[in-house]
Design a protein around this motif. Structure first.
Motif, short mmCIF file in Angstrom:
data_model
loop_
_atom_site.label_atom_id
_atom_site.label_comp_id
_atom_site.label_asym_id
_atom_site.label_seq_id
_atom_site.Cartn_x
_atom_site.Cartn_y
_atom_site.Cartn_z
N ARG A 90 0.94 -1.24 0.11
CA ARG A 90 -0.05 -0.15 -0.05
C ARG A 90 0.84 1.37 0.02
N ALA A 91 2.27 1.16 0.23
CA ALA A 91 2.93 2.23 0.43
C ALA A 91 3.10 3.24 -0.94
N GLU A 93 0.94 3.85 -2.95
CA GLU A 93 -0.27 4.70 -3.48
C GLU A 93 0.02 6.13 -2.79
N TYR A 94 0.64 6.20 -1.59
CA TYR A 94 0.78 7.60 -1.04
C TYR A 94 2.37 8.19 -1.30
N ILE A 95 3.33 7.11 -1.23
CA ILE A 95 4.74 7.85 -1.33
C ILE A 95 4.74 8.71 -2.63
N ARG A 96 3.94 8.01 -3.74
CA ARG A 96 4.03 8.86 -4.77
C ARG A 96 3.52 10.27 -4.77
N LEU A 97 2.78 10.78 -3.71
CA LEU A 97 2.45 12.00 -3.63
C LEU A 97 3.74 13.05 -3.19
N GLU A 98 4.64 12.50 -2.88
CA GLU A 98 5.71 13.22 -2.52
C GLU A 98 6.79 13.53 -3.69
N GLN A 123 3.03 2.07 -9.42
CA GLN A 123 2.19 3.28 -9.11
C GLN A 123 3.45 4.37 -8.99
#
Length: 199
Positions: A90-91, A93-98, A123
């Motif tokens: 699941r990491a 999906e949100y570390i790509r927002l950095e 992703q």
């Protein structure tokens, strides 16, 4: 063989096998692996998740281990590394927002350095615009993202890998033997098999 410096991008609820196995296996053959997570330092941990394939329409998820980071994200200079590994779970999906994560990925892609991404790790690559025109695979649910990002999605059995130049991808952890073997080839790692001595 001279070991390579390999960067691994992780985050909380990274897939357990997809971080633990490559982290250990790549070091076993002489490479140095530095695992980092945005907003965390060396010695801190990320929690992992175990994704399994038990006959449901998608994977099941269970608590995994705590994985200890051995480098600090803020101190990372991507130019000091030869290769990049992005595990799934699941990491991604949100570390790509950095923004910094995407900058790091673009460095490896722009300089044609070896990149391995497993499962949902694609992703991060799609968000960075790092797969345009590249043949790659991923967990099937990420296929549409791969295609929207200009990649060529290859549907492959869960235990197989896809190689396009310096990019090595796999759909999930059952492909570890395949993608690790291909990644070692891309890294120029040669493992010689000798005869086993009789005891």
């Amino acid at each position: 063989m001279t070991g390579k410096q390999i960067l691994m991008l992780v985050g909380d609820f990274v897939e357990d096998y997809e971080v633990m196995v490559p982290f250990q296996a790549l070091q076993m053959v002489g490479h140095t692996v530095q695992a980092v997570c945005p907003h965390k330092k060396a010695g801190e941990t990320v929690r992992t998740a175990v994704h399994d394939f038990e006959g449901d329409q998608t994977y099941s998820e269970k608590p995994g281990h705590n994985f200890t980071l051995n480098a600090s994200f803020e101190a990372i200079d991507p130019s000091a590394f030869h290769a990049l590994v992005v595990p799934g779970g699941r990491a991604p999906e949100y570390i790509r927002l950095e923004d910094r994560v995407l900058e790091i990925v673009r460095h490896f892609a722009t300089h044609d350095k070896p990149i391995a991404a497993i499962c949902h790790g694609l992703q991060v690559l799609t968000a960075a615009g790092a797969i345009e025109g590249k043949r790659c695979t991923a967990y099937p649910a990420c296929g549409p993202e791969v295609e929207r990002a200009g990649g060529i999605y290859v549907s492959t059995p869960v235990d197989r890998a896809v190689v396009d130049g310096n990019l090595v991808t796999a759909p999930a952890w059952p492909a570890h033997p395949a993608w690790l073997a291909e990644f070692l080839k891309v890294l120029g790692t040669r493992i010689e098999h000798g005869k086993m001595a009789r005891v």
